[in-house]
Design a protein around this motif. Structure first.
Motif, PDB file in Angstrom:
ATOM      1  N   THR A 231       4.185   1.269   2.037  1.00 45.46           N
ATOM      2  CA  THR A 231       4.171   0.180   3.020  1.00 45.46           C
ATOM      3  C   THR A 231       4.086  -1.171   2.334  1.00 45.46           C
ATOM      4  O   THR A 231       3.158  -1.424   1.573  1.00 45.46           O
ATOM      5  CB  THR A 231       2.938   0.300   3.945  1.00 45.46           C
ATOM      6  OG1 THR A 231       2.858   1.639   4.413  1.00 45.46           O
ATOM      7  CG2 THR A 231       3.030  -0.670   5.099  1.00 45.46           C
TER       8      THR A 231
ATOM      9  N   PHE B 202       0.883  -1.179   0.000  1.00 44.35           N
ATOM     10  CA  PHE B 202       0.000   0.000   0.000  1.00 44.35           C
ATOM     11  C   PHE B 202       0.912   1.219   0.000  1.00 44.35           C
ATOM     12  O   PHE B 202       1.525   1.521   1.028  1.00 44.35           O
ATOM     13  CB  PHE B 202      -0.885   0.042   1.247  1.00 44.35           C
ATOM     14  CG  PHE B 202      -1.879  -1.078   1.352  1.00 44.35           C
ATOM     15  CD1 PHE B 202      -3.027  -1.082   0.564  1.00 44.35           C
ATOM     16  CD2 PHE B 202      -1.682  -2.113   2.251  1.00 44.35           C
ATOM     17  CE1 PHE B 202      -3.958  -2.114   0.672  1.00 44.35           C
ATOM     18  CE2 PHE B 202      -2.604  -3.140   2.357  1.00 44.35           C
ATOM     19  CZ  PHE B 202      -3.738  -3.138   1.567  1.00 44.35           C
TER      20      PHE B 202
ATOM     21  N   SER C  17       0.471   1.935  12.727  1.00 46.91           N
ATOM     22  CA  SER C  17       0.189   3.348  12.514  1.00 46.91           C
ATOM     23  C   SER C  17      -1.010   3.763  13.346  1.00 46.91           C
ATOM     24  O   SER C  17      -1.723   2.927  13.882  1.00 46.91           O
ATOM     25  CB  SER C  17      -0.100   3.579  11.037  1.00 46.91           C
ATOM     26  OG  SER C  17      -1.270   2.883  10.684  1.00 46.91           O
TER      27      SER C  17
ATOM     28  N   ARG D  11      -3.704   4.741  12.200  1.00 50.35           N
ATOM     29  CA  ARG D  11      -4.830   4.150  11.505  1.00 50.35           C
ATOM     30  C   ARG D  11      -5.169   2.757  12.069  1.00 50.35           C
ATOM     31  O   ARG D  11      -6.318   2.431  12.297  1.00 50.35           O
ATOM     32  CB  ARG D  11      -4.418   4.033  10.035  1.00 50.35           C
ATOM     33  CG  ARG D  11      -5.492   3.637   9.115  1.00 50.35           C
ATOM     34  CD  ARG D  11      -4.946   3.597   7.692  1.00 50.35           C
ATOM     35  NE  ARG D  11      -5.860   2.801   6.921  1.00 50.35           N
ATOM     36  CZ  ARG D  11      -5.841   1.490   6.893  1.00 50.35           C
ATOM     37  NH1 ARG D  11      -4.939   0.825   7.558  1.00 50.35           N
ATOM     38  NH2 ARG D  11      -6.750   0.845   6.186  1.00 50.35           N
ATOM     39  N   ASP D  12      -4.139   1.947  12.297  1.00 50.87           N
ATOM     40  CA  ASP D  12      -4.358   0.594  12.815  1.00 50.87           C
ATOM     41  C   ASP D  12      -4.939   0.636  14.217  1.00 50.87           C
ATOM     42  O   ASP D  12      -5.870  -0.085  14.536  1.00 50.87           O
ATOM     43  CB  ASP D  12      -3.037  -0.181  12.856  1.00 50.87           C
ATOM     44  CG  ASP D  12      -2.373  -0.238  11.500  1.00 50.87           C
ATOM     45  OD1 ASP D  12      -3.098  -0.463  10.517  1.00 50.87           O
ATOM     46  OD2 ASP D  12      -1.153  -0.052  11.428  1.00 50.87           O
TER      47      ASP D  12
ATOM     48  N   ALA E  62       2.902  -4.272   3.082  1.00 49.51           N
ATOM     49  CA  ALA E  62       2.046  -4.839   4.140  1.00 49.51           C
ATOM     50  C   ALA E  62       2.296  -6.332   4.301  1.00 49.51           C
ATOM     51  O   ALA E  62       2.293  -6.855   5.411  1.00 49.51           O
ATOM     52  CB  ALA E  62       0.576  -4.572   3.828  1.00 49.51           C
TER      53      ALA E  62
ATOM     54  N   ASN F  94      -0.429  -4.627  15.839  1.00 54.02           N
ATOM     55  CA  ASN F  94      -1.141  -3.815  14.852  1.00 54.02           C
ATOM     56  C   ASN F  94      -0.191  -3.426  13.736  1.00 54.02           C
ATOM     57  O   ASN F  94       0.931  -3.007  13.983  1.00 54.02           O
ATOM     58  CB  ASN F  94      -1.676  -2.534  15.495  1.00 54.02           C
ATOM     59  CG  ASN F  94      -2.865  -2.796  16.387  1.00 54.02           C
ATOM     60  OD1 ASN F  94      -3.672  -3.679  16.110  1.00 54.02           O
ATOM     61  ND2 ASN F  94      -2.971  -2.053  17.463  1.00 54.02           N
ATOM     62  N   GLY F  95      -0.648  -3.604  12.509  1.00 55.43           N
ATOM     63  CA  GLY F  95       0.158  -3.198  11.366  1.00 55.43           C
ATOM     64  C   GLY F  95       1.095  -4.281  10.849  1.00 55.43           C
ATOM     65  O   GLY F  95       1.824  -4.060   9.888  1.00 55.43           O
ATOM     66  N   ALA F  96       1.059  -5.471  11.445  1.00 57.48           N
ATOM     67  CA  ALA F  96       1.975  -6.544  11.037  1.00 57.48           C
ATOM     68  C   ALA F  96       1.664  -7.073   9.635  1.00 57.48           C
ATOM     69  O   ALA F  96       2.552  -7.602   8.960  1.00 57.48           O
ATOM     70  CB  ALA F  96       1.909  -7.687  12.048  1.00 57.48           C
ATOM     71  N   GLY F  97       0.410  -6.954   9.219  1.00 62.47           N
ATOM     72  CA  GLY F  97       0.013  -7.482   7.913  1.00 62.47           C
ATOM     73  C   GLY F  97      -0.965  -8.643   7.997  1.00 62.47           C
ATOM     74  O   GLY F  97      -1.261  -9.286   6.987  1.00 62.47           O
ATOM     75  N   LYS F  98      -1.509  -8.888   9.175  1.00 58.86           N
ATOM     76  CA  LYS F  98      -2.408 -10.024   9.379  1.00 58.86           C
ATOM     77  C   LYS F  98      -3.694  -9.882   8.565  1.00 58.86           C
ATOM     78  O   LYS F  98      -4.085 -10.796   7.831  1.00 58.86           O
ATOM     79  CB  LYS F  98      -2.764 -10.169  10.872  1.00 58.86           C
ATOM     80  CG  LYS F  98      -1.561 -10.258  11.803  1.00 58.86           C
ATOM     81  CD  LYS F  98      -1.988 -10.445  13.248  1.00 58.86           C
ATOM     82  CE  LYS F  98      -2.780  -9.286  13.832  1.00 58.86           C
ATOM     83  NZ  LYS F  98      -2.032  -8.022  13.931  1.00 58.86           N
ATOM     84  N   THR F  99      -4.343  -8.733   8.692  1.00 60.05           N
ATOM     85  CA  THR F  99      -5.618  -8.544   7.987  1.00 60.05           C
ATOM     86  C   THR F  99      -5.420  -8.567   6.479  1.00 60.05           C
ATOM     87  O   THR F  99      -6.221  -9.161   5.745  1.00 60.05           O
ATOM     88  CB  THR F  99      -6.287  -7.225   8.438  1.00 60.05           C
ATOM     89  OG1 THR F  99      -6.609  -7.331   9.827  1.00 60.05           O
ATOM     90  CG2 THR F  99      -7.561  -6.951   7.663  1.00 60.05           C
ATOM     91  N   THR F 100      -4.359  -7.964   6.003  1.00 64.03           N
ATOM     92  CA  THR F 100      -4.091  -7.968   4.564  1.00 64.03           C
ATOM     93  C   THR F 100      -3.916  -9.402   4.062  1.00 64.03           C
ATOM     94  O   THR F 100      -4.460  -9.775   3.012  1.00 64.03           O
ATOM     95  CB  THR F 100      -2.840  -7.118   4.254  1.00 64.03           C
ATOM     96  OG1 THR F 100      -3.029  -5.807   4.809  1.00 64.03           O
ATOM     97  CG2 THR F 100      -2.606  -7.005   2.770  1.00 64.03           C
TER      98      THR F 100
HETATM   99  N1  ADP Z   1      -6.324  -0.070   2.617  1.00 62.65           N
HETATM  100  C1  ADP Z   1      -5.134   0.336   3.063  1.00 62.65           C
HETATM  101  N2  ADP Z   1      -4.564   1.474   2.639  1.00 62.65           N
HETATM  102  C2  ADP Z   1      -3.349   1.854   3.079  1.00 62.65           C
HETATM  103  N3  ADP Z   1      -2.590   1.157   3.940  1.00 62.65           N
HETATM  104  C3  ADP Z   1      -3.091   0.015   4.403  1.00 62.65           C
HETATM  105  C4  ADP Z   1      -4.375  -0.476   3.997  1.00 62.65           C
HETATM  106  N4  ADP Z   1      -4.597  -1.652   4.621  1.00 62.65           N
HETATM  107  C5  ADP Z   1      -3.514  -1.885   5.375  1.00 62.65           C
HETATM  108  N5  ADP Z   1      -2.598  -0.903   5.259  1.00 62.65           N
HETATM  109  C6  ADP Z   1      -1.264  -0.852   5.915  1.00 62.65           C
HETATM  110  O1  ADP Z   1      -0.637  -2.114   5.738  1.00 62.65           O
HETATM  111  C7  ADP Z   1       0.004  -2.531   6.941  1.00 62.65           C
HETATM  112  C8  ADP Z   1      -0.574  -3.844   7.400  1.00 62.65           C
HETATM  113  O2  ADP Z   1      -1.922  -3.632   7.830  1.00 62.65           O
HETATM  114  P1  ADP Z   1      -2.867  -4.814   8.312  1.00 62.65           P
HETATM  115  O3  ADP Z   1      -2.793  -5.929   7.351  1.00 62.65           O
HETATM  116  O4  ADP Z   1      -4.204  -4.219   8.578  1.00 62.65           O
HETATM  117  O5  ADP Z   1      -2.158  -5.248   9.673  1.00 62.65           O
HETATM  118  P2  ADP Z   1      -2.750  -6.012  10.960  1.00 62.65           P
HETATM  119  O6  ADP Z   1      -4.029  -6.645  10.580  1.00 62.65           O
HETATM  120  O7  ADP Z   1      -1.684  -6.979  11.321  1.00 62.65           O
HETATM  121  O8  ADP Z   1      -2.936  -4.966  12.013  1.00 62.65           O
HETATM  122  C9  ADP Z   1      -0.161  -1.390   7.926  1.00 62.65           C
HETATM  123  O9  ADP Z   1       0.977  -0.569   7.886  1.00 62.65           O
HETATM  124  C10 ADP Z   1      -1.385  -0.667   7.423  1.00 62.65           C
HETATM  125  O10 ADP Z   1      -1.372   0.689   7.820  1.00 62.65           O
END
Ligand code: ADP
Ligand code: MG
Length: 267
Positions: A19, A16, A252, A254-255, A21, A41-47
Protein backbone atom coordinates in the motif's frame (compact mmCIF):
# COMPACT_ATOMS: atom_id res chain seq x y z
CA UNK A 1 1.85 33.60 0.49
CA UNK A 2 5.03 35.36 1.46
CA UNK A 3 5.06 34.55 5.18
CA UNK A 4 6.68 31.33 6.29
CA UNK A 5 4.10 28.55 6.14
CA UNK A 6 3.13 26.66 9.31
CA UNK A 7 3.73 23.39 7.45
CA UNK A 8 5.43 22.69 4.15
CA UNK A 9 5.60 19.15 2.78
CA UNK A 10 7.35 18.31 -0.47
CA UNK A 11 7.42 14.98 -2.24
CA UNK A 12 6.21 13.12 0.83
CA UNK A 13 5.71 9.37 0.44
CA UNK A 14 5.13 6.43 2.75
CA UNK A 15 4.52 2.79 1.88
CA UNK A 16 3.19 -0.05 4.05
CA UNK A 17 3.87 -3.31 2.22
CA UNK A 18 1.99 -3.06 -1.06
CA UNK A 19 0.00 0.00 0.00
CA UNK A 20 1.30 3.39 -1.00
CA UNK A 21 -0.37 5.20 1.94
CA UNK A 22 1.01 8.63 0.98
CA UNK A 23 2.03 9.22 -2.61
CA UNK A 24 4.37 12.10 -3.44
CA UNK A 25 2.43 14.68 -1.49
CA UNK A 26 3.07 18.44 -1.65
CA UNK A 27 1.25 20.62 0.84
CA UNK A 28 1.48 24.08 2.39
CA UNK A 29 -0.50 25.18 5.41
CA UNK A 30 -0.72 28.92 6.00
CA UNK A 31 -0.11 30.31 9.48
CA UNK A 32 -3.32 30.91 11.39
CA UNK A 33 -5.68 28.95 9.15
CA UNK A 34 -7.89 25.99 9.95
CA UNK A 35 -6.84 23.49 7.33
CA UNK A 36 -8.89 20.35 6.72
CA UNK A 37 -7.38 17.18 5.32
CA UNK A 38 -10.40 15.28 4.02
CA UNK A 39 -10.90 11.81 2.72
CA UNK A 40 -12.45 8.41 3.29
CA UNK A 41 -10.98 5.73 5.55
CA UNK A 42 -7.66 4.61 4.15
CA UNK A 43 -6.97 7.81 2.18
CA UNK A 44 -3.67 8.40 3.98
CA UNK A 45 -4.70 11.21 6.34
CA UNK A 46 -3.38 9.69 9.56
CA UNK A 47 -0.12 8.60 7.94
CA UNK A 48 0.43 12.17 6.68
CA UNK A 49 -0.26 13.56 10.13
CA UNK A 50 2.02 11.07 11.84
CA UNK A 51 4.86 12.16 9.59
CA UNK A 52 4.18 15.86 10.24
CA UNK A 53 4.08 15.27 13.99
CA UNK A 54 7.40 13.33 13.80
CA UNK A 55 5.85 10.03 14.95
CA UNK A 56 6.75 8.36 11.68
CA UNK A 57 9.96 9.16 9.82
CA UNK A 58 9.21 10.15 6.21
CA UNK A 59 11.19 7.76 4.03
CA UNK A 60 10.93 10.16 1.10
CA UNK A 61 10.35 13.89 0.90
CA UNK A 62 10.78 16.77 3.34
CA UNK A 63 8.62 18.42 5.98
CA UNK A 64 9.13 21.79 7.63
CA UNK A 65 7.10 23.04 10.56
CA UNK A 66 7.49 26.82 10.95
CA UNK A 67 10.68 26.50 8.95
CA UNK A 68 12.16 23.73 11.12
CA UNK A 69 13.06 20.55 9.26
CA UNK A 70 11.31 17.59 10.88
CA UNK A 71 14.14 15.14 10.26
CA UNK A 72 16.90 17.42 11.49
CA UNK A 73 15.10 19.07 14.41
CA UNK A 74 12.65 16.51 15.69
CA UNK A 75 12.46 17.68 19.30
CA UNK A 76 12.13 21.34 18.35
CA UNK A 77 9.27 20.45 16.02
CA UNK A 78 7.53 18.40 18.71
CA UNK A 79 7.52 21.42 21.00
CA UNK A 80 5.67 23.43 18.36
CA UNK A 81 2.87 20.90 17.99
CA UNK A 82 -0.14 19.86 20.05
CA UNK A 83 -1.56 16.57 18.83
CA UNK A 84 -4.90 14.86 19.42
CA UNK A 85 -4.56 11.36 17.95
CA UNK A 86 -7.33 9.39 16.28
CA UNK A 87 -7.14 6.70 18.96
CA UNK A 88 -8.12 7.92 22.40
CA UNK A 89 -5.28 9.12 24.58
CA UNK A 90 -7.09 9.82 27.84
CA UNK A 91 -6.37 7.72 30.92
CA UNK A 92 -9.81 6.68 32.22
CA UNK A 93 -8.73 6.03 35.81
CA UNK A 94 -7.27 9.52 36.29
CA UNK A 95 -9.24 12.72 36.78
CA UNK A 96 -9.51 15.28 34.03
CA UNK A 97 -7.03 17.50 35.83
CA UNK A 98 -4.53 14.66 36.31
CA UNK A 99 -4.72 13.82 32.63
CA UNK A 100 -3.81 17.38 31.66
CA UNK A 101 -1.17 17.57 34.39
CA UNK A 102 0.56 14.54 32.91
CA UNK A 103 0.92 16.30 29.57
CA UNK A 104 2.08 19.49 31.25
CA UNK A 105 4.95 17.55 32.81
CA UNK A 106 5.66 15.59 29.65
CA UNK A 107 5.94 18.80 27.64
CA UNK A 108 7.95 20.65 30.28
CA UNK A 109 5.44 23.37 31.04
CA UNK A 110 7.49 25.40 33.55
CA UNK A 111 6.87 24.39 37.16
CA UNK A 112 6.02 27.89 38.28
CA UNK A 113 3.20 28.35 35.81
CA UNK A 114 2.05 24.73 35.58
CA UNK A 115 -0.92 24.92 37.94
CA UNK A 116 -2.17 28.09 36.32
CA UNK A 117 -1.72 26.77 32.81
CA UNK A 118 -3.58 23.52 33.59
CA UNK A 119 -6.48 25.50 35.07
CA UNK A 120 -6.49 27.82 32.08
CA UNK A 121 -6.81 25.08 29.48
CA UNK A 122 -9.40 23.16 31.50
CA UNK A 123 -11.50 26.33 31.68
CA UNK A 124 -10.86 26.98 27.98
CA UNK A 125 -12.48 23.69 26.99
CA UNK A 126 -15.31 24.05 29.50
CA UNK A 127 -14.18 21.36 31.94
CA UNK A 128 -13.23 23.46 34.98
CA UNK A 129 -16.28 22.34 36.95
CA UNK A 130 -15.72 18.63 36.39
CA UNK A 131 -11.91 18.63 36.41
CA UNK A 132 -11.68 16.51 39.54
CA UNK A 133 -13.97 13.76 38.36
CA UNK A 134 -12.49 10.58 36.89
CA UNK A 135 -12.26 10.72 33.10
CA UNK A 136 -14.24 7.48 32.85
CA UNK A 137 -17.33 9.37 34.07
CA UNK A 138 -17.08 11.84 31.14
CA UNK A 139 -19.28 11.78 28.05
CA UNK A 140 -17.67 11.29 24.63
CA UNK A 141 -17.74 15.02 23.92
CA UNK A 142 -16.11 15.80 27.27
CA UNK A 143 -13.37 13.26 26.59
CA UNK A 144 -12.59 14.88 23.25
CA UNK A 145 -12.45 18.28 24.96
CA UNK A 146 -10.13 16.84 27.60
CA UNK A 147 -7.83 15.63 24.85
CA UNK A 148 -7.95 19.11 23.40
CA UNK A 149 -6.84 20.48 26.77
CA UNK A 150 -3.96 17.99 26.86
CA UNK A 151 -2.81 19.07 23.42
CA UNK A 152 -3.08 22.76 24.30
CA UNK A 153 -1.36 22.80 27.67
CA UNK A 154 2.08 23.32 26.13
CA UNK A 155 0.82 26.35 24.15
CA UNK A 156 1.61 24.88 20.72
CA UNK A 157 1.74 26.99 17.57
CA UNK A 158 0.22 24.19 15.52
CA UNK A 159 -2.71 22.12 16.76
CA UNK A 160 -3.14 18.80 14.94
CA UNK A 161 -6.41 16.90 15.37
CA UNK A 162 -7.04 13.51 13.79
CA UNK A 163 -10.79 12.92 13.35
CA UNK A 164 -11.72 14.90 16.48
CA UNK A 165 -15.45 14.43 16.01
CA UNK A 166 -15.64 10.75 15.08
CA UNK A 167 -18.27 8.97 17.19
CA UNK A 168 -19.79 12.17 18.58
CA UNK A 169 -23.42 13.23 18.26
CA UNK A 170 -24.08 16.50 16.38
CA UNK A 171 -24.36 18.60 19.54
CA UNK A 172 -21.05 17.35 20.97
CA UNK A 173 -19.49 17.75 17.53
CA UNK A 174 -20.52 21.41 17.33
CA UNK A 175 -19.22 21.92 20.82
CA UNK A 176 -15.78 20.55 19.97
CA UNK A 177 -15.64 22.71 16.83
CA UNK A 178 -16.68 25.84 18.71
CA UNK A 179 -13.84 25.29 21.19
CA UNK A 180 -11.37 24.86 18.34
CA UNK A 181 -12.57 28.03 16.64
CA UNK A 182 -12.46 29.98 19.90
CA UNK A 183 -8.89 28.85 20.60
CA UNK A 184 -7.82 29.81 17.11
CA UNK A 185 -9.47 33.22 17.46
CA UNK A 186 -7.80 33.85 20.84
CA UNK A 187 -4.31 32.67 20.01
CA UNK A 188 -3.89 32.78 16.24
CA UNK A 189 -2.87 29.14 16.41
CA UNK A 190 -2.72 27.17 13.16
CA UNK A 191 -5.04 24.15 13.08
CA UNK A 192 -4.63 21.03 10.96
CA UNK A 193 -7.60 18.70 11.22
CA UNK A 194 -8.63 15.52 9.44
CA UNK A 195 -12.19 14.40 8.94
CA UNK A 196 -14.19 12.22 6.63
CA UNK A 197 -17.26 14.42 7.19
CA UNK A 198 -17.41 16.80 4.24
CA UNK A 199 -20.17 18.94 5.66
CA UNK A 200 -18.36 19.81 8.87
CA UNK A 201 -15.22 20.64 6.91
CA UNK A 202 -17.25 22.87 4.65
CA UNK A 203 -18.59 24.80 7.63
CA UNK A 204 -15.44 24.97 9.73
CA UNK A 205 -12.31 24.97 7.57
CA UNK A 206 -10.68 27.93 5.82
CA UNK A 207 -9.13 25.62 3.24
CA UNK A 208 -9.40 21.93 2.56
CA UNK A 209 -7.46 19.28 0.68
CA UNK A 210 -9.34 16.28 -0.67
CA UNK A 211 -7.18 13.21 -0.23
CA UNK A 212 -7.74 9.89 -1.94
CA UNK A 213 -5.38 6.93 -2.24
CA UNK A 214 -2.46 8.87 -0.84
CA UNK A 215 -2.82 11.83 -3.16
CA UNK A 216 -4.33 15.27 -2.91
CA UNK A 217 -6.98 15.44 -5.59
CA UNK A 218 -8.12 19.02 -5.00
CA UNK A 219 -7.23 21.91 -2.75
CA UNK A 220 -8.81 25.27 -1.98
CA UNK A 221 -11.46 27.00 0.09
CA UNK A 222 -14.65 24.99 0.37
CA UNK A 223 -16.41 27.69 -1.68
CA UNK A 224 -13.80 27.49 -4.45
CA UNK A 225 -14.09 23.74 -4.70
CA UNK A 226 -17.88 23.81 -4.71
CA UNK A 227 -17.84 26.68 -7.19
CA UNK A 228 -15.87 24.61 -9.68
CA UNK A 229 -18.80 22.24 -9.85
CA UNK A 230 -21.62 24.75 -10.18
CA UNK A 231 -24.68 25.87 -8.24
CA UNK A 232 -25.88 23.84 -5.30
CA UNK A 233 -22.90 21.48 -5.25
CA UNK A 234 -21.76 20.14 -1.86
CA UNK A 235 -18.25 19.10 -0.90
CA UNK A 236 -19.51 15.52 -1.08
CA UNK A 237 -20.33 16.14 -4.74
CA UNK A 238 -16.88 17.63 -5.27
CA UNK A 239 -15.26 14.61 -3.72
CA UNK A 240 -17.25 12.24 -5.87
CA UNK A 241 -16.31 14.20 -8.94
CA UNK A 242 -12.63 13.66 -8.15
CA UNK A 243 -12.73 10.09 -6.97
CA UNK A 244 -15.56 8.42 -8.85
CA UNK A 245 -18.27 7.06 -6.63
CA UNK A 246 -15.98 5.45 -4.12
CA UNK A 247 -16.48 7.60 -1.09
CA UNK A 248 -18.53 5.05 0.82
CA UNK A 249 -16.60 1.89 0.20
CA UNK A 250 -12.88 2.56 0.24
CA UNK A 251 -10.60 1.65 3.10
CA UNK A 252 -9.65 -1.72 4.46
CA UNK A 253 -11.36 -3.64 7.24
CA UNK A 254 -8.55 -2.45 9.47
CA UNK A 255 -9.40 1.22 8.88
CA UNK A 256 -13.09 0.74 9.49
CA UNK A 257 -12.43 -1.31 12.59
CA UNK A 258 -10.19 1.33 14.08
CA UNK A 259 -12.75 4.09 13.42
CA UNK A 260 -15.49 1.98 15.01
CA UNK A 261 -13.41 1.21 18.06
CA UNK A 262 -12.88 4.90 18.73
CA UNK A 263 -16.56 5.60 18.15
CA UNK A 264 -17.61 2.86 20.55
CA UNK A 265 -15.33 4.06 23.30
CA UNK A 266 -16.70 7.59 22.99
CA UNK A 267 -20.38 6.70 23.07
N1 ADP B 1 0.87 0.61 10.45
C1 ADP B 1 0.32 0.22 9.30
N2 ADP B 1 0.57 -0.98 8.77
C2 ADP B 1 0.03 -1.35 7.59
N3 ADP B 1 -0.76 -0.58 6.83
C3 ADP B 1 -1.05 0.64 7.29
C4 ADP B 1 -0.53 1.12 8.54
N4 ADP B 1 -0.98 2.38 8.73
C5 ADP B 1 -1.75 2.66 7.66
N5 ADP B 1 -1.80 1.64 6.79
C6 ADP B 1 -2.51 1.62 5.48
O1 ADP B 1 -2.19 2.82 4.79
C7 ADP B 1 -3.36 3.37 4.18
C8 ADP B 1 -3.62 4.75 4.71
O2 ADP B 1 -4.01 4.65 6.08
P1 ADP B 1 -4.30 5.93 6.99
O3 ADP B 1 -3.20 6.90 6.83
O4 ADP B 1 -4.59 5.42 8.36
O5 ADP B 1 -5.62 6.51 6.31
P2 ADP B 1 -6.77 7.46 6.92
O6 ADP B 1 -6.26 8.09 8.15
O7 ADP B 1 -7.05 8.42 5.82
O8 ADP B 1 -7.94 6.57 7.19
C9 ADP B 1 -4.48 2.38 4.43
O9 ADP B 1 -4.59 1.51 3.33
C10 ADP B 1 -4.02 1.64 5.67
O10 ADP B 1 -4.59 0.35 5.73
MG1 MG C 1 -7.05 8.07 10.06
Amino acid sequence: MSAMPAVRCTGLSRRFGDTLAVDNLDLEIVQGEIFGLLGPNGAGKTTTIRMITTLLPPPRGTIEVFGADVAARRMAVRRLIGYVPQQLSVEATLTGRENVWLFAKLYDVPRLTRVRRVNEVLAGVGLAEVADRLAKTYSGGMIRRLELAQALVSTPRLLVLDEPTVGLDPVARDDVWERIEQIRADSGMTVLVTTHLMQEADERCDRVALMHRGRIQALGTPAQLRGNLGDGATLDDVFRAYTGDELADTGSIRDVRSARRTARRLS
